[in-house]
Design a protein around this motif. Structure first.
Motif, mmCIF file in Angstrom:
data_model
loop_
_atom_site.group_PDB
_atom_site.id
_atom_site.type_symbol
_atom_site.label_atom_id
_atom_site.label_comp_id
_atom_site.label_asym_id
_atom_site.label_seq_id
_atom_site.Cartn_x
_atom_site.Cartn_y
_atom_site.Cartn_z
ATOM 1 N N SER A 192 -3.612 -0.812 -2.664
ATOM 2 C CA SER A 192 -2.257 -0.267 -2.542
ATOM 3 C C SER A 192 -2.061 0.902 -3.513
ATOM 4 C CB SER A 192 -1.222 -1.359 -2.815
ATOM 5 O OG SER A 192 0.079 -0.855 -2.716
ATOM 6 N N GLY A 193 -2.555 0.742 -4.727
ATOM 7 C CA GLY A 193 -2.446 1.819 -5.718
ATOM 8 C C GLY A 193 -3.209 3.060 -5.293
ATOM 9 N N ALA A 194 -4.394 2.859 -4.748
ATOM 10 C CA ALA A 194 -5.201 3.997 -4.297
ATOM 11 C C ALA A 194 -4.520 4.720 -3.142
ATOM 12 C CB ALA A 194 -6.594 3.522 -3.889
ATOM 13 N N LEU A 195 -3.962 3.962 -2.205
ATOM 14 C CA LEU A 195 -3.285 4.578 -1.062
ATOM 15 C C LEU A 195 -2.045 5.365 -1.492
ATOM 16 C CD1 LEU A 195 -3.546 1.655 1.500
ATOM 17 C CD2 LEU A 195 -4.774 3.835 1.589
ATOM 18 N N SER A 196 -1.312 4.849 -2.450
ATOM 19 C CA SER A 196 -0.071 5.512 -2.877
ATOM 20 C C SER A 196 -0.337 6.750 -3.731
ATOM 21 C CB SER A 196 0.826 4.537 -3.625
ATOM 22 O OG SER A 196 0.245 4.149 -4.849
ATOM 23 N N MET A 197 -1.537 6.892 -4.253
ATOM 24 C CA MET A 197 -1.850 8.059 -5.087
ATOM 25 C C MET A 197 -1.675 9.361 -4.314
ATOM 26 S SD MET A 197 -2.300 7.213 -8.137
ATOM 27 C CE MET A 197 -2.816 8.807 -8.708
ATOM 28 N N GLY A 198 -1.949 9.352 -3.030
ATOM 29 C CA GLY A 198 -1.768 10.558 -2.227
ATOM 30 C C GLY A 198 -0.320 10.998 -2.197
ATOM 31 N N TRP A 199 0.595 10.035 -2.025
ATOM 32 C CA TRP A 199 2.018 10.363 -2.036
ATOM 33 C C TRP A 199 2.425 10.922 -3.395
ATOM 34 C CZ3 TRP A 199 3.122 4.875 0.080
ATOM 35 C CH2 TRP A 199 3.035 4.875 1.472
ATOM 36 N N LEU A 200 1.982 10.247 -4.460
ATOM 37 C CA LEU A 200 2.385 10.670 -5.805
ATOM 38 C C LEU A 200 1.821 12.045 -6.155
ATOM 39 C CD1 LEU A 200 2.054 7.238 -7.619
ATOM 40 C CD2 LEU A 200 4.173 8.495 -7.171
ATOM 41 N N GLN A 201 0.565 12.276 -5.809
ATOM 42 C CA GLN A 201 -0.025 13.584 -6.094
ATOM 43 C C GLN A 201 0.663 14.677 -5.290
ATOM 44 O OE1 GLN A 201 -4.171 12.892 -5.271
ATOM 45 N NE2 GLN A 201 -4.601 12.229 -7.365
ATOM 46 N N SER A 202 0.969 14.390 -4.049
ATOM 47 C CA SER A 202 1.610 15.386 -3.187
ATOM 48 C C SER A 202 3.020 15.716 -3.651
ATOM 49 C CB SER A 202 1.655 14.890 -1.742
ATOM 50 O OG SER A 202 0.360 14.700 -1.249
#
Length: 117
Positions: free
Chosen positions: A83-93
């Protein structure tokens, strides 16, 4: 610990991490709003702050339940790690300086759709 307890803690850990990500996304969205030039067509800041508060409350609630059943945050399990890895894209974007407010709003919408599902 029983298999049921491990599965429950795993899923609660995933929800805690997801709700924390949601709060971070709204924090970034509020910052984007404050730097937006034309706010006439944007949602009201009070609405964004309210949604941020709701995400923070969800994080606190799930974290409390997790603690009550014997877990603690952050608990790294296979599901919380994913879940953390998947959400990193949102946070980075959303935290990219080139991302506009409207683009950031789209990122939050995507996260909310996943949350609802």
């Amino acid at each position: 610990m029983s298999d049921v307890s491990e599965i429950l803690l795993d899923k609660l850990g995933e929800r805690v991490a997801f709700e924390r990500t949601g709060a971070k996304l709204y924090e970034a969205l509020i910052i984007k709003y404050q730097y937006a030039k034309d706010k006439k067509s944007l949602p009201e800041l009070t609405s964004l702050k309210y949604l941020h508060q709701q995400e923070a409350k969800h994080f606190e609630l799930v974290n409390k339940v997790m603690t009550q059943v014997g877990g603690e945050f952050p608990t790294i399990t296979p599901v919380t790690d994913l879940s953390g890895a998947l959400s990193m894209g949102w946070l980075q974007s959303i935290n990219d300086p080139m991302t506009s407010f409207l683009q950031a709003l789209e990122i939050v919408l995507q996260a909310e759709l996943v949350n609802h599902a």
